[in-house]
Design a protein around this motif. Structure first.
Motif, mmCIF file in Angstrom:
data_model
loop_
_atom_site.group_PDB
_atom_site.id
_atom_site.type_symbol
_atom_site.label_atom_id
_atom_site.label_comp_id
_atom_site.label_asym_id
_atom_site.label_seq_id
_atom_site.Cartn_x
_atom_site.Cartn_y
_atom_site.Cartn_z
ATOM 1 N N CYS A 12 -46.395 62.873 -82.376
ATOM 2 C CA CYS A 12 -46.208 62.655 -83.723
ATOM 3 C C CYS A 12 -47.912 63.090 -84.213
ATOM 4 N N GLY A 32 -49.475 60.575 -85.548
ATOM 5 C CA GLY A 32 -50.186 59.247 -85.157
ATOM 6 C C GLY A 32 -51.461 59.115 -83.874
ATOM 7 N N VAL A 33 -50.263 59.954 -82.922
ATOM 8 C CA VAL A 33 -51.252 60.093 -81.669
ATOM 9 C C VAL A 33 -51.940 61.256 -81.253
ATOM 10 N N CYS A 50 -53.565 54.203 -86.384
ATOM 11 C CA CYS A 50 -52.309 55.227 -86.961
ATOM 12 C C CYS A 50 -52.159 55.257 -88.494
ATOM 13 N N LEU A 92 -49.951 55.064 -91.034
ATOM 14 C CA LEU A 92 -48.740 53.785 -91.184
ATOM 15 C C LEU A 92 -48.702 53.021 -90.477
ATOM 16 N N VAL A 93 -49.803 52.549 -89.889
ATOM 17 C CA VAL A 93 -49.640 50.969 -89.137
ATOM 18 C C VAL A 93 -50.369 50.521 -90.210
ATOM 19 N N THR A 119 -43.940 49.365 -86.824
ATOM 20 C CA THR A 119 -43.146 50.608 -86.842
ATOM 21 C C THR A 119 -42.539 51.400 -86.165
ATOM 22 N N CYS A 163 -41.877 54.176 -88.550
ATOM 23 C CA CYS A 163 -42.563 55.192 -89.641
ATOM 24 C C CYS A 163 -41.052 57.131 -88.768
ATOM 25 N N TYR A 164 -41.600 57.129 -89.644
ATOM 26 C CA TYR A 164 -41.070 58.282 -89.970
ATOM 27 C C TYR A 164 -40.818 59.143 -88.580
ATOM 28 N N ALA A 165 -41.767 59.289 -87.665
ATOM 29 C CA ALA A 165 -41.495 60.095 -86.389
ATOM 30 C C ALA A 165 -40.509 59.030 -85.043
ATOM 31 N N THR A 166 -40.608 57.710 -85.420
ATOM 32 C CA THR A 166 -39.708 56.685 -84.812
ATOM 33 C C THR A 166 -38.101 56.951 -84.823
ATOM 34 N N ASN A 180 -41.695 53.037 -78.710
ATOM 35 C CA ASN A 180 -41.354 54.511 -79.043
ATOM 36 C C ASN A 180 -40.092 54.887 -77.851
ATOM 37 N N ALA A 229 -43.366 59.479 -79.104
ATOM 38 C CA ALA A 229 -44.058 59.938 -79.291
ATOM 39 C C ALA A 229 -45.390 59.874 -79.159
HETATM 40 S S1 SF4 Z 1 -45.044 55.960 -83.506
HETATM 41 FE FE1 SF4 Z 1 -45.120 56.155 -85.596
HETATM 42 S S2 SF4 Z 1 -46.691 54.332 -86.442
HETATM 43 FE FE2 SF4 Z 1 -46.715 54.757 -83.979
HETATM 44 S S3 SF4 Z 1 -48.822 56.477 -83.807
HETATM 45 FE FE3 SF4 Z 1 -47.018 57.697 -84.322
HETATM 46 S S4 SF4 Z 1 -46.456 58.009 -86.095
HETATM 47 FE FE4 SF4 Z 1 -48.063 56.081 -86.326
#
Ligand code: SF4
Length: 314
Positions: A17, A19-20, A102, A104-105, A171, A201-204, A231, A273
């Motif tokens: 994702c 964030g990663v 991230c 989003l966190v 998330t 989050c969107y990716a999850t 995740n 992710a």
């Molecule tokens: S899984 Fe979601 S919250 Fe976690 S790093 Fe990826 S985008 Fe960010």
């Protein structure tokens, strides 16, 4: 075995994702900017392959700042986020730090902090001991945020304080399980305040939706990812709940169950992710050595989210 035909339904989106990608880029750029060693507090993302690769480039992984003997070296905080105390400790040690939390966190952190400042008592829906949960709980003073992990805890949660309640979530939770927990909380506390925009989050969400879409058509389902990757573990649960009971995680020490696969016609494949695509490719290559494999990628949505690395690394 080689004549056996196996159809792979390849779930998409899957794997890395935004964030990663950003967190890994931060470590790589920090190594270029500061040279080795660069310290990383906790696994930058929960994947052994990623961590081992960064170790080879000069990253040194620790769990606490106190383990770092040479405090003149920079330290990076992992994508899962850290309690407020950690950057303060780094400042006190006069360490250079880069925060790879991230965005989003971080959004959930700010949300929890603002609600707390507005006088709300917080509930965090999440899993105990996960670093993200430790980080989010650690944004607020002790006693102002409680953890709820499942429906049972939501049913039995006792709240007698003279305050309004609000909740935030981890998330990387199961979208469906979290909905059930939230429903219970809303029934018990009708005025509970919820996040303006969902915290999962969107990716999850996308990875779970993609798995849900194909799991019912699969005899077996494999999720490539680490055991400590929230995740990835959730994706296995989603596949099971969505109709493929023979679903399992393929982690760094997993043996591929060729005997079981031989008795299957269609298998599903996804990845968490934090799992790089090369691990999915390796898994499929191993299957190709044993079976006649055909691949059908089933994509439910295109992702185009990108997060920038902190300016100080450019
Ligand atoms: S899984 Fe979601 S919250 Fe976690 S790093 Fe990826 S985008 Fe960010």
């Amino acid at each position: 075995m080689k004549n056996k035909e196996i159809k792979i339904l390849l779930s998409a989106p899957r794997g890395f994702c935004a964030g990663v990608e950003r967190a890994i880029e931060i470590v790589e750029k920090a190594l270029v900017k500061y040279g080795a060693p660069v310290y990383v507090r906790h696994e930058i993302v929960h994947n052994k392959f990623v961590v081992d690769n960064l170790k080879k480039k000069g990253a040194v992984f620790v769990e606490e700042l106190e383990e770092i003997k040479d405090k003149t070296r920079p330290v990076i905080f992992s994508a899962h986020g850290v309690p407020k105390k950690i950057p303060l400790d780094a400042k006190n040690y006069k360490m250079t730090y880069v925060d790879a939390t991230c965005p989003l966190v971080s959004k959930v952190h700010r949300e929890a902090e603002n609600l707390n400042k507005s006088g709300y008592h917080l509930i965090l829906i999440g899993h105990e001991n996960h670093p993200e949960v430790i980080g989010t709980m650690g944004q607020l003073p002790k006693g102002s945020i409680d953890l709820i992990q499942d429906e049972n805890e939501a049913k039995n949660y006792k709240f007698e304080k003279n305050k309004e309640l609000a909740f935030v979530t981890q998330t990387t939770l199961s979208v469906d399980d979290t909905k059930d927990i939230i429903q219970i909380l809303k029934r018990r506390f009708p005025k509970i305040r919820e996040p303006l925009k969902e915290d999962i989050c969107y990716a999850t969400t996308n990875r779970q939706m993609a798995v849900k879409n194909i799991a019912k058509n699969c005899d077996m389902f494999f999720v490539i990812g680490s055991r400590n990757s929230s995740n990835s573990v959730r994706l296995v649960e989603v596949a099971k709940k969505s109709g493929c009971i023979n679903s399992q995680l393929i982690h760094s020490k997993s043996e591929i169950p060729y005997d079981l696969i031989e008795n299957s016609n269609t298998i599903g494949v996804s990845s968490g992710a934090s799992a790089p695509e090369i691990l999915v490719e390796n898994f499929i290559e191993n299957l190709k050595k044993k079976f006649k494999v055909s691949i059908d990628e089933v994509e439910i949505i295109k992702e185009d989210v990108v997060f920038k690395v902190p300016k100080k690394l450019n």
